[in-house]
Write an enzyme that holds these catalytic residues in place. Structure first.
Site, PDB file in Angstrom:
ATOM      1  N   SER A 179    -147.194  70.791  43.888  1.00 46.45           N
ATOM      2  CA  SER A 179    -146.564  70.791  45.202  1.00 46.45           C
ATOM      3  C   SER A 179    -145.563  69.664  45.399  1.00 46.45           C
ATOM      4  CB  SER A 179    -147.634  70.739  46.293  1.00 46.45           C
ATOM      5  OG  SER A 179    -148.443  69.602  46.129  1.00 46.45           O
ATOM      6  N   HIS A 207    -147.739  77.482  45.712  1.00 50.10           N
ATOM      7  CA  HIS A 207    -146.269  77.493  45.628  1.00 50.10           C
ATOM      8  C   HIS A 207    -145.731  78.533  44.654  1.00 50.10           C
ATOM      9  CE1 HIS A 207    -145.941  73.963  48.176  1.00 50.10           C
ATOM     10  NE2 HIS A 207    -147.021  73.536  47.549  1.00 50.10           N
ATOM     11  N   LYS A 238    -146.926  79.981  52.852  1.00 46.17           N
ATOM     12  CA  LYS A 238    -145.683  79.438  52.284  1.00 46.17           C
ATOM     13  C   LYS A 238    -144.696  80.581  52.037  1.00 46.17           C
ATOM     14  CE  LYS A 238    -147.909  75.199  51.262  1.00 46.17           C
ATOM     15  NZ  LYS A 238    -148.991  74.557  50.535  1.00 46.17           N
TER      16      LYS A 238
HETATM   17  C1  LIG Z   1    -150.170  73.837  51.001  1.00 43.43           C
HETATM   18  C2  LIG Z   1    -151.150  73.763  49.902  1.00 43.43           C
HETATM   19  C3  LIG Z   1    -152.509  74.015  50.125  1.00 43.43           C
HETATM   20  C4  LIG Z   1    -153.061  74.231  51.494  1.00 43.43           C
HETATM   21  O1  LIG Z   1    -152.743  75.484  51.958  1.00 43.43           O
HETATM   22  P1  LIG Z   1    -152.770  75.754  53.544  1.00 43.43           P
HETATM   23  O2  LIG Z   1    -152.834  77.219  53.671  1.00 43.43           O
HETATM   24  O3  LIG Z   1    -151.508  75.151  54.076  1.00 43.43           O
HETATM   25  O4  LIG Z   1    -153.991  75.064  54.067  1.00 43.43           O
HETATM   26  C5  LIG Z   1    -153.354  74.029  49.037  1.00 43.43           C
HETATM   27  N1  LIG Z   1    -152.906  73.779  47.795  1.00 43.43           N
HETATM   28  C6  LIG Z   1    -151.610  73.493  47.539  1.00 43.43           C
HETATM   29  C7  LIG Z   1    -151.168  73.223  46.144  1.00 43.43           C
HETATM   30  C8  LIG Z   1    -150.697  73.465  48.593  1.00 43.43           C
HETATM   31  O5  LIG Z   1    -149.430  73.162  48.373  1.00 43.43           O
END
Ligand SMILES: *Cc1c(COP(=O)(O)O)cnc(C)c1O
Length: 392
Positions: A179, A207, A238
């Site tokens: 991330s 991602h 996302k």
């Molecule tokens: C954003 C993210 C999460 C958390 O996901 P949410 O649905 O926003 O709680 C978990 N793992 C990674 C690698 C992320 O980038």
């Protein structure tokens, strides 16, 4: 009380680590209103622009009209509705898995899945740069933690040779696309290691879902090892433009998660509007429109990455839509993002504890909805600010 709240806040400030929220007015898109000013958005995970897509919004509205607003209970009580089952069916077919389970968020998935799989007497092997929610899940599990250097599968192999046989169950866990760095895990090597040591492998593809691989099926699919990953976790918040998360797993693993994941068991399930938007998003990413959006995203990301490198910035290796430039300490990083904002560019400075100390960065993200000349102008401004601050 010696340790006052006020003193703690002062301490955060004195380390240059104070954070606060910023208000975006209106809908999420390539340009947004930030405190009354129009800015180019370069720090959103809305990679395909689906967060503002009419197909998702209309699906949500129809779901509210038909099913109401809340699920009213957790999944195991009376909160499993048709849309939960439909979404799990859709994930199963999207990921070509045996089964799938929906979670309330990515954070809830990671803190629910990991303690369901391992506990005292078990071992977890975790990449040093894994997402905070993975770290939290491991802490909650009580399993013994072995951290390996970022993407260092050789170090991981050594750790597993030494410790693999002395634990009940072993779990390797990694981000698919990291991330904060934007690079991809060495999934082929990790699958070989998990097979050699009879371990479980979990990939958090927050991602990569919707973005990587054919029809956006994710980084394991891109690496050709989808069948070798026991838990393919992904999020809807996302690239998929909605909210929530899933785990694509075997039917048996799903049953175990239903019985053991505390974040699944003890939390009200996702509401109809969110589930319907996720269903619409899954349909969209597998359609020709999804292919076109991914093509634009990858072209924008490649252009932006190359232009930043050519300007002289230090950009970690990678090929994804996450493109950080390393800036050094938190002070210069925050001055950098502040200066960009004055020029109409919104990008977040990333500091500890999100990244290790000394590797502060501006994390840029490309979106399918950016226009090339917006990105071109942005790189010019970023280069100017970078030379002024001595970061280039
Ligand atoms: C954003 C993210 C999460 C958390 O996901 P949410 O649905 O926003 O709680 C978990 N793992 C990674 C690698 C992320 O980038």
């Amino acid at each position: 009380m010696n340790r006052t709240i006020h003193n703690e806040l002062e301490e955060i400030r004195s380390h240059g680590l104070f954070r606060s929220t910023r208000l975006i007015s209106g809908r999420q898109s390539a340009r947004v209103m930030l405190s009354g000013l129009e800015v180019l958005l370069l720090c959103s995970n809305n990679y395909l622009g689906l967060a503002g897509h009419p197909a998702l919004a209309e699906a949500s509205i129809r779901a509210i009209e038909r099913y109401g607003v809340s699920s009213g209970a957790s999944r195991l009580v009376s909160g499993t509705m048709e849309l939960h089952e439909q979404l799990e069916q859709a994930v199963t077919s999207f990921k070509k898995s045996e089964s799938a389970l929906v979670f309330n968020s990515g954070h809830a998935a990671n803190t629910g899945i990991i303690p369901a799989l391992v506990g005292r007497g078990d071992a977890v092997y975790s990449d040093r740069l894994n997402h905070a929610s993975i770290v939290d899940g491991i802490r909650l599990s009580g399993a013994r933690l072995f951290r390996y250097g970022h993407n260092d599968h050789l170090q991981l192999a050594g750790l597993m040779d030494r410790h693999g046989s002395s634990h009940g169950r072993s779990l390797i866990v990694t981000d698919g696309i990291f991330s904060m760095d934007g690079d991809m895990a060495p999934l082929v090597e990790l699958v070989a290691l998990k097979r050699k040591h009879d371990a479980l492998l979990m990939v958090d593809d927050a991602h990569g879902s919707g973005v990587m691989g054919r029809q956006g099926r994710g980084s394991a699919e891109l690496s050709g090892v989808a069948d070798g990953v026991d838990i393919r976790m992904g999020t809807f918040g996302k690239a998929l433009g909605s909210f929530g998360a899933y785990a694509a797993v075997s039917a048996e693993l799903r049953e175990l998660l239903v019985n053991r994941s505390r974040s699944f068991i003890f939390s009200t399930s996702l509401p109809p509007a969110v589930l319907a938007a996720s269903l619409a998003a899954l349909e969209l990413v597998q359609s020709p429109e999804g292919d076109a959006l991914r093509e634009r995203l990858h072209a924008n990301a490649a252009f932006f990455r190359k232009a930043l490198l050519e300007t002289g910035f230090m950009v970690p290796e990678g090929t994804s839509q996450i493109i950080p430039i390393i800036t050094g300490n938190s002070d210069v990083t925050m001055r950098f993002s502040g200066a960009l904002l004055e020029e109409g560019i919104f990008a977040q400075g990333i500091r500890p504890p999100t990244v290790p100390a000394g590797s502060c960065r501006i994390r840029f993200t490309a979106m399918a909805t950016h226009r090339i000349n917006d990105l071109e102008q942005a790189v010019t401004v970023i280069g100017k600010v970078g030379s002024r601050l001595g970061v280039v």
